[in-house]
Design a protein around this motif. Structure first.
Motif, PDB file in Angstrom:
ATOM      1  N   MET A   1      78.142  44.469  38.050  1.00 17.14           N
ATOM      2  CA  MET A   1      77.019  45.301  38.460  1.00 17.14           C
ATOM      3  C   MET A   1      75.881  44.451  39.042  1.00 17.14           C
ATOM      4  O   MET A   1      75.333  44.791  40.075  1.00 17.14           O
ATOM      5  CB  MET A   1      76.526  46.116  37.263  1.00 17.14           C
ATOM      6  N   ASN A   2      75.546  43.327  38.399  1.00 19.19           N
ATOM      7  CA  ASN A   2      74.453  42.492  38.889  1.00 19.19           C
ATOM      8  C   ASN A   2      74.747  41.931  40.274  1.00 19.19           C
ATOM      9  O   ASN A   2      73.855  41.827  41.106  1.00 19.19           O
ATOM     10  CB  ASN A   2      74.172  41.343  37.914  1.00 19.19           C
ATOM     11  N   LYS A   3      76.002  41.563  40.520  1.00 20.31           N
ATOM     12  CA  LYS A   3      76.376  41.030  41.833  1.00 20.31           C
ATOM     13  C   LYS A   3      76.187  42.095  42.911  1.00 20.31           C
ATOM     14  O   LYS A   3      75.736  41.789  44.022  1.00 20.31           O
ATOM     15  CB  LYS A   3      77.827  40.550  41.817  1.00 20.31           C
ATOM     16  N   LYS A   4      76.518  43.330  42.602  1.00 20.50           N
ATOM     17  CA  LYS A   4      76.339  44.412  43.572  1.00 20.50           C
ATOM     18  C   LYS A   4      74.858  44.623  43.878  1.00 20.50           C
ATOM     19  O   LYS A   4      74.487  44.848  45.027  1.00 20.50           O
ATOM     20  CB  LYS A   4      76.968  45.703  43.055  1.00 20.50           C
ATOM     21  N   ILE A   5      74.033  44.534  42.853  1.00 20.88           N
ATOM     22  CA  ILE A   5      72.588  44.703  43.051  1.00 20.88           C
ATOM     23  C   ILE A   5      72.052  43.584  43.935  1.00 20.88           C
ATOM     24  O   ILE A   5      71.286  43.832  44.874  1.00 20.88           O
ATOM     25  CB  ILE A   5      71.851  44.746  41.693  1.00 20.88           C
ATOM     26  N   ILE A   6      72.477  42.348  43.688  1.00 19.31           N
ATOM     27  CA  ILE A   6      72.022  41.218  44.500  1.00 19.31           C
ATOM     28  C   ILE A   6      72.491  41.375  45.937  1.00 19.31           C
ATOM     29  O   ILE A   6      71.749  41.096  46.886  1.00 19.31           O
ATOM     30  CB  ILE A   6      72.490  39.882  43.890  1.00 19.31           C
ATOM     31  N   ARG A   7      73.699  41.853  46.122  1.00 15.57           N
ATOM     32  CA  ARG A   7      74.201  42.081  47.479  1.00 15.57           C
ATOM     33  C   ARG A   7      73.400  43.184  48.182  1.00 15.57           C
ATOM     34  O   ARG A   7      73.063  43.053  49.358  1.00 15.57           O
ATOM     35  CB  ARG A   7      75.681  42.435  47.453  1.00 15.57           C
ATOM     36  N   LEU A   8      73.095  44.244  47.471  1.00 11.68           N
ATOM     37  CA  LEU A   8      72.292  45.320  48.067  1.00 11.68           C
ATOM     38  C   LEU A   8      70.876  44.835  48.379  1.00 11.68           C
ATOM     39  O   LEU A   8      70.294  45.224  49.397  1.00 11.68           O
ATOM     40  CB  LEU A   8      72.261  46.538  47.144  1.00 11.68           C
ATOM     41  N   GLU A   9      70.329  43.988  47.515  1.00 14.80           N
ATOM     42  CA  GLU A   9      69.015  43.397  47.801  1.00 14.80           C
ATOM     43  C   GLU A   9      69.080  42.567  49.080  1.00 14.80           C
ATOM     44  O   GLU A   9      68.167  42.623  49.905  1.00 14.80           O
ATOM     45  CB  GLU A   9      68.557  42.506  46.642  1.00 14.80           C
ATOM     46  N   GLY A  10      70.160  41.817  49.232  1.00 16.10           N
ATOM     47  CA  GLY A  10      70.332  41.023  50.449  1.00 16.10           C
ATOM     48  C   GLY A  10      70.366  41.895  51.686  1.00 16.10           C
ATOM     49  O   GLY A  10      69.760  41.558  52.713  1.00 16.10           O
ATOM     50  N   LEU A  11      71.070  43.013  51.597  1.00 19.45           N
ATOM     51  CA  LEU A  11      71.118  43.957  52.718  1.00 19.45           C
ATOM     52  C   LEU A  11      69.724  44.489  53.030  1.00 19.45           C
ATOM     53  O   LEU A  11      69.321  44.556  54.194  1.00 19.45           O
ATOM     54  CB  LEU A  11      72.081  45.106  52.410  1.00 19.45           C
ATOM     55  N   LEU A  12      68.994  44.860  51.997  1.00 15.14           N
ATOM     56  CA  LEU A  12      67.639  45.380  52.184  1.00 15.14           C
ATOM     57  C   LEU A  12      66.742  44.336  52.844  1.00 15.14           C
ATOM     58  O   LEU A  12      65.994  44.645  53.777  1.00 15.14           O
ATOM     59  CB  LEU A  12      67.044  45.813  50.843  1.00 15.14           C
ATOM     60  N   VAL A  13      66.817  43.096  52.389  1.00 16.26           N
ATOM     61  CA  VAL A  13      66.016  42.016  52.976  1.00 16.26           C
ATOM     62  C   VAL A  13      66.381  41.834  54.448  1.00 16.26           C
ATOM     63  O   VAL A  13      65.504  41.733  55.312  1.00 16.26           O
ATOM     64  CB  VAL A  13      66.204  40.704  52.183  1.00 16.26           C
TER      65      VAL A  13
END
Length: 115
Positions: free
Chosen positions: A1-13
């Motif tokens: 779950m944390n990896k998915k959140i970090i990936r989504l944060e990367g997309l947002l950035v």
């Protein structure tokens, strides 16, 4: 779950950086030409895993790219602002792709996972 959140944060950035670039009417050609420039930091691995990880991490943290961006805003320097945005976008893409900060043990060992 944390990896998915970090990936989504990367997309947002990454998307926010593209938006900021377009909003400021900067030429997108420079965005894409310079987008992979921070990966030149991989050259540090010529000196070994420790030097490589330090060099790579230095160029792949939001602290430096954000500092360049803030300095550009304070100094009203379009060049620094553009470089800061592009650099930050690069880090966002890396996080989206699952690339994290490197450990000194091996290039493939990152704070997100083993590549």
């Amino acid at each position: 779950m944390n990896k998915k959140i970090i990936r989504l944060e990367g997309l947002l950035v990454f998307l926010a950086c593209i938006y900021a670039f377009v909003l400021n009417d900067y030429k997108l050609i420079w965005f894409f030409v310079l987008l992979l420039f921070p990966d030149l930091s991989i050259i540090g691995y010529i000196k070994g895993n420790k030097a490589g990880a330090v060099t790579y991490n230095l160029f792949h943290t939001y602290l430096l790219s954000g500092s360049v961006l803030v300095i550009g805003i304070i100094m009203k320097s379009d060049i620094l602002i553009q470089l800061g945005i592009i650099w930050t976008a690069h880090i966002g893409i890396d996080r989206l792709m699952g690339y994290g900060l490197k450990y000194t043990t091996d290039f493939k060992d990152t704070h997100l996972d083993r590549l």
